[in-house]
Design a protein around this motif. Structure first.
Motif, PDB file in Angstrom:
ATOM      1  N   UNK A 285       0.647   1.723  59.341  1.00  0.00           N
ATOM      2  CA  UNK A 285       1.553   2.171  58.286  1.00  0.00           C
ATOM      3  C   UNK A 285       0.894   3.265  57.481  1.00  0.00           C
ATOM      4  N   UNK A 286       1.649   4.282  57.168  1.00  0.00           N
ATOM      5  CA  UNK A 286       1.164   5.390  56.339  1.00  0.00           C
ATOM      6  C   UNK A 286       2.150   5.574  55.198  1.00  0.00           C
ATOM      7  N   UNK A 287       1.611   5.722  53.994  1.00  0.00           N
ATOM      8  CA  UNK A 287       2.466   5.918  52.825  1.00  0.00           C
ATOM      9  C   UNK A 287       2.691   7.416  52.643  1.00  0.00           C
ATOM     10  N   UNK A 288       3.950   7.852  52.723  1.00  0.00           N
ATOM     11  CA  UNK A 288       4.304   9.269  52.598  1.00  0.00           C
ATOM     12  C   UNK A 288       4.784   9.542  51.182  1.00  0.00           C
ATOM     13  N   UNK A 289       4.188  10.542  50.539  1.00  0.00           N
ATOM     14  CA  UNK A 289       4.524  10.881  49.162  1.00  0.00           C
ATOM     15  C   UNK A 289       5.286  12.182  49.116  1.00  0.00           C
ATOM     16  N   UNK A 290       6.226  12.298  48.155  1.00  0.00           N
ATOM     17  CA  UNK A 290       7.017  13.498  47.988  1.00  0.00           C
ATOM     18  C   UNK A 290       6.702  14.131  46.647  1.00  0.00           C
ATOM     19  N   UNK A 291       7.153  15.411  46.483  1.00  0.00           N
ATOM     20  CA  UNK A 291       6.771  16.178  45.299  1.00  0.00           C
ATOM     21  C   UNK A 291       7.360  15.612  44.025  1.00  0.00           C
ATOM     22  N   UNK A 292       8.537  14.923  44.115  1.00  0.00           N
ATOM     23  CA  UNK A 292       9.168  14.436  42.888  1.00  0.00           C
ATOM     24  C   UNK A 292       8.736  13.010  42.547  1.00  0.00           C
ATOM     25  N   UNK A 293       7.687  12.481  43.217  1.00  0.00           N
ATOM     26  CA  UNK A 293       7.064  11.251  42.751  1.00  0.00           C
ATOM     27  C   UNK A 293       7.310  10.025  43.594  1.00  0.00           C
ATOM     28  N   UNK A 294       8.330  10.011  44.435  1.00  0.00           N
ATOM     29  CA  UNK A 294       8.610   8.791  45.189  1.00  0.00           C
ATOM     30  C   UNK A 294       7.771   8.758  46.454  1.00  0.00           C
ATOM     31  N   UNK A 295       7.617   7.572  46.990  1.00  0.00           N
ATOM     32  CA  UNK A 295       6.827   7.371  48.206  1.00  0.00           C
ATOM     33  C   UNK A 295       7.654   6.606  49.224  1.00  0.00           C
ATOM     34  N   UNK A 296       7.208   6.634  50.471  1.00  0.00           N
ATOM     35  CA  UNK A 296       7.935   5.965  51.552  1.00  0.00           C
ATOM     36  C   UNK A 296       6.940   5.541  52.611  1.00  0.00           C
ATOM     37  N   UNK A 297       7.079   4.314  53.096  1.00  0.00           N
ATOM     38  CA  UNK A 297       6.207   3.820  54.153  1.00  0.00           C
ATOM     39  C   UNK A 297       6.751   4.250  55.500  1.00  0.00           C
ATOM     40  N   UNK A 298       5.861   4.821  56.331  1.00  0.00           N
ATOM     41  CA  UNK A 298       6.243   5.305  57.645  1.00  0.00           C
ATOM     42  C   UNK A 298       5.355   4.640  58.669  1.00  0.00           C
ATOM     43  N   UNK A 299       5.949   4.134  59.753  1.00  0.00           N
ATOM     44  CA  UNK A 299       5.187   3.511  60.835  1.00  0.00           C
ATOM     45  C   UNK A 299       4.774   4.588  61.813  1.00  0.00           C
ATOM     46  N   UNK A 300       3.458   4.705  62.053  1.00  0.00           N
ATOM     47  CA  UNK A 300       2.943   5.703  62.996  1.00  0.00           C
ATOM     48  C   UNK A 300       2.054   5.008  64.007  1.00  0.00           C
ATOM     49  N   UNK A 301       1.821   5.689  65.079  1.00  0.00           N
ATOM     50  CA  UNK A 301       0.911   5.190  66.094  1.00  0.00           C
ATOM     51  C   UNK A 301      -0.193   6.215  66.301  1.00  0.00           C
ATOM     52  N   UNK A 302      -1.404   5.774  66.265  1.00  0.00           N
ATOM     53  CA  UNK A 302      -2.561   6.658  66.420  1.00  0.00           C
ATOM     54  C   UNK A 302      -3.101   6.496  67.835  1.00  0.00           C
ATOM     55  N   UNK A 303      -3.209   7.600  68.529  1.00  0.00           N
ATOM     56  CA  UNK A 303      -3.698   7.544  69.910  1.00  0.00           C
ATOM     57  C   UNK A 303      -5.210   7.541  69.917  1.00  0.00           C
TER      58      UNK A 303
END
Length: 829
Positions: free
Chosen positions: A19-37
């Protein structure tokens, strides 16, 4: 049992989910599921060399499996490069990970601060709202106590139920206390929003795609703007930054971008201020000092007026500290008469063949070379032409040199250009070394050379003087080592030093316009170090060093003191002899170049205007009697063009002269042909050619183009052409004398003189003069020449004849008639 029935989730081979937490310029964040090779780890095969990769070990151990053309050293170098690349990649990955971690911490900290401030603001708003509700409730209770208990409630205080019809009774109302205690309407549950439900109707694309519960959060930028407004309101109004007042140096004219740079203001603001004042100027245009002063005062800065000459003050002219000075190679100029072996001697020292590259076997350019001796000493040589036309080139060579090597041929002794080179060396106060060349020839007489030099106050050591002399032969190599030793000894006595760490300065030895490379200047660096990328000004030109090329044709990154290099990157061709100086900014270089160009124009205009009207009329009258041969000269280098113009000025006399309409560097162009056609002049090309449009234009317009590669031929041809403008010389040849014995009057003819030819012969076609008491009283032609009654062509000496003059009859007995013929003789300069 899971949905996948025990199967692994679909993904990349060797990948790990996270899981990676993605942040935006206006302050909110979002959890994104990624896979690392995961990276593929190459395991060495059994039997591979320890510490090496599987491929490297196999190749190194078994030459038959190595790729074709790869040596052990090359393979080892590649393996080292691979290991270094992997180490660098791991370091970069660690640095990126640390940087990401720091960024995440910073985002988390900012988010926590924003949430705390938002919570505090919400609590403050709720407290204010509760206080207002409490006050309103108290007012309503006081009003209800005064009213009757049985009085129905007023319709405006509470709305009837939705299903109450017009004819139905209204149910009992709830008390005000019961109504006010209720915190919110129970009809619809509001979502829990951090901003109190504001902006609830707006839905962004990100929210719609992510399906996130709840409303938008306020951005960090909005929070900062709100805090800034609150801070300024608390401090009592708009708070401006403190204005920095600068002293702006203002010349007579300045470019808009440079003015903005000196004021430390934005260029767009300066252009806007100019437009508000009615001046439409871009950032690359120049404005006058008065307009610039108005703009400077409008921005609140102070004006410091400087003269145009002050722009050159930026050129560094400080004295060097003695501890900064370091030894530098000596600059040696080889001078002497034409064909005395200067370039051949330098060839022998360089072990190169330069003479073969010069037209006619004579040097027509200043060549700059560096020679490294067997002892390791570096010497910089300048080779100057010996022809009489290249006087200015020899003078330039003497000005930038430390030592002059005067080459004198042992079989020719001291000649005119030898004397001129001695005078140049004495004027520049430069020590001389006499190289007596061609000592291998049978007619060589070195003692005569030493004796001839005495007439010009040059006393060599062999005659108890202080000037070193070396007998050399460029053909056999005799005496070359002794010459280098003499140069090294003289350089050691001079103790030549320079500061290589300061801004570079140097002299332009030669300049030319190259078709592929543009303007090129051969510069001898005298102080400092010239580097690629330096901004410089040289004479009326400026530029940025695009490339430096040494005497061997190799590109170099820098050139120190006493190093000759070709400099590329000029905006125009400078004059030979100009000084190159490195400056800090391109704006300074452009200002200095423009000032020098304007000063040169003013100087030429002043020289042309410094004459009275009477002088102009007298000059025009004198020019009417002088025939001119106009020519247009284009040469390969600046020095050659200068020498040709000087040679042309010396051709002519009081009747005819050569006028150079235009001289320049580079190929003959179509504009040159147009100028030549307008003036009816030929075009002289010295080591250059006309381009295709120029050749076509010349053929159409009938303009003659003549090419030369040796200056002797050019001067001789122009001299012959100028000689053709001379009027033929008329010479008189006396052929006879006759004395008048009697004068007769013949009807139809007039007065006729009876003459006796006393000397020579009298011809009918010849011219005659009438002499009375040895004074010429008439000159003309014969109307008639008779022998007895017959018209004859000539009368010999001792015979009598009758003569009558054309339109003249005042002849007397005793007068003498002089008979002569005129002949034209061609003249030459």
């Amino acid at each position: 049992m899971s949905d996948t029935d025990g199967k692994k989730p679909l993904g990349l081979r060797g990948a790990r989910p996270g899981n990676v937490k993605q942040s935006f310029s206006h302050g909110r964040t979002k959890n994104v599921v990624v896979e690392t090779k995961r990276k593929r780890v190459v395991v060495p095969k059994p039997g591979a060399a320890p510490g090496a990769g599987s491929t490297g070990g196999a190749v190194k151990g078994d030459p038959s499996k190595r790729p074709a053309g790869i040596s052990d050293a090359e393979l080892e170098r590649r393996m080292k490069a691979l290991a270094m690349a992997k180490a660098r990649e791991s370091e970069e990955a660690a640095a990126r990970e640390a940087e990401e971690k720091a960024r995440a911490e910073e985002r988390e900290r900012r988010r926590a601060e924003a949430e705390a401030k938002e919570r505090e603001e919400r609590e403050r708003e709720e407290a204010l709202k509760a206080k207002a509700e409490e006050e309103r409730r108290k007012q309503e209770e006081a009003a209800a106590a005064k009213a009757a208990p049985a009085k129905p409630a007023e319709p405006q205080e509470a709305a009837p139920p939705v299903d109450a019809g017009p004819g139905r009774a209204v149910p009992a109302r709830k008390t005000d206390r019961e109504r006010d205690v209720r915190p919110e309407r129970p009809t619809k549950a509001k979502p829990d929003r951090s901003d109190g439900g504001r902006r609830a109707g707006k839905l962004t694309l990100n929210d719609a795609l992510s399906g996130r519960e709840g409303g938008r959060q306020r951005s960090m930028a909005a929070m900062k703007r709100k805090q800034e407004r609150a801070r300024q309101k608390a401090m009592g109004g708009q708070v401006e930054r403190e204005k920095v007042v600068r002293d702006v140096q203002l010349p007579e004219a300045i470019v808009v971008s440079e003015l903005a740079n000196r004021m430390a203001e934005r260029v767009a603001d300066v252009v806007k201020a100019l437009m508000q004042n009615g001046i439409m100027a871009t950032q690359n245009q120049s404005i006058d000092a008065d307009t610039a002063e108005l703009i400077i005062e409008e921005f609140g800065h102070k004006v410091v007026r400087v003269s145009d000459a002050d722009v050159e003050d930026v050129i560094d002219s400080v004295e060097d500290n003695p501890e900064d000075l370091k030894p530098r190679p000596p600059v040696i100029t080889i001078m002497g008469h034409v064909d005395h072996g200067k370039t051949s001697l330098l060839d022998a020292l360089r072990k190169a063949n330069v003479v073969a590259g010069e037209a006619g076997g004579i040097t027509q350019h200043i060549g700059a070379y560096q020679v490294t001796t067997e002892s390791g000493a570096v010497l910089s040589f300048l080779d100057t032409p010996g022809h009489a036309a290249f006087t200015s080139m020899r003078a330039r060579g003497a000005q930038v040199t430390d030592i002059v090597v005067l080459v004198v041929a042992a079989d020719d002794a001291v000649m005119p250009q030898t004397i001129e080179a001695i005078n140049h060396a004495k004027a520049a106060k430069v020590p001389m070394i006499i190289a007596i060349n061609k000592i291998d020839r049978p007619a060589a007489n070195p003692d005569k050379v030493r004796t001839d030099l005495l007439q010009h106050e040059v006393i060599v050591e062999k005659l108890s003087g202080d000037v070193q002399d070396v007998e050399v032969s460029a053909v056999t190599g005799q005496g070359l080592d002794e010459l280098l030793e003499a140069i090294a000894l003289q350089a050691e006595i001079l103790e030549l030093k320079a500061n290589p760490e300061r801004a570079a300065s140097g002299a332009v030895i030669e300049a030319q316009l190259d078709v592929g490379r543009g303007p090129v200047a051969t510069v001898l660096v005298q102080n400092g170090t010239l580097r690629q990328g330096d901004i410089f000004v040289v004479g009326e030109q400026y530029g940025k060093v695009r490339a430096l090329i040494n005497d061997k044709g190799d590109r170099v990154a820098e050139a120190g003191p006493s190093v000759p290099v070709e400099v590329l990157g000029l905006n125009g061709t400078p004059e030979a002899g100009d000084i190159l100086n490195v400056v800090e900014t391109e704006g300074q270089a452009r200002e200095i170049a423009e000032y020098r160009e304007q000063a040169a124009k003013d100087k030429r205009a002043a020289a042309g205007a410094a004459t009275t009207l009477d002088q102009l009329l007298a000059k025009a009258k004198a020019d009417q009697n002088v025939a001119e041969l106009p020519i247009l000269v284009k040469a390969d280098v600046q020095g050659s063009a200068e020498a040709i113009v000087q040679a042309m000025e010396k051709i002519g006399n009081e009747e005819v002269r050569v006028r150079v309409l235009h001289s320049g560097v580079g190929a003959i162009t179509e504009s040159d042909i147009g100028l030549a056609e307008a003036s009816n002049a030929p075009v002289i090309g010295f080591n250059v050619r006309a381009n295709a449009p120029a050749r076509n234009s010349a053929n159409q317009k009938g303009v003659e183009i003549r090419y030369y590669s040796v200056i002797y031929d050019l001067v001789d041809d122009v001299k012959a052409a100028a000689s053709g403008l001379l009027s033929d010389e008329v010479r008189e040849k006396f052929i006879g004398y006759a004395s008048i014995k009697e004068v007769f009057k013949v009807s139809g003819v007039g007065r006729v003189a009876g003459c006796l030819v006393t000397e020579g012969v009298a011809r009918r076609s010849a011219g005659v003069r009438l002499l009375r008491d040895d004074v010429v009283i008439h000159e003309g032609t014969l109307k008639t020449l008779k022998r007895f009654k017959d018209e004859v062509a000539e009368v010999q000496s001792g015979q009598e004849c009758g003569m009558a003059f054309e339109n003249y009859e005042d002849i007397r007995e005793g007068d003498v008639i002089e008979i002569f013929e005129r002949e034209s003789v061609e003249r030459s300069l």
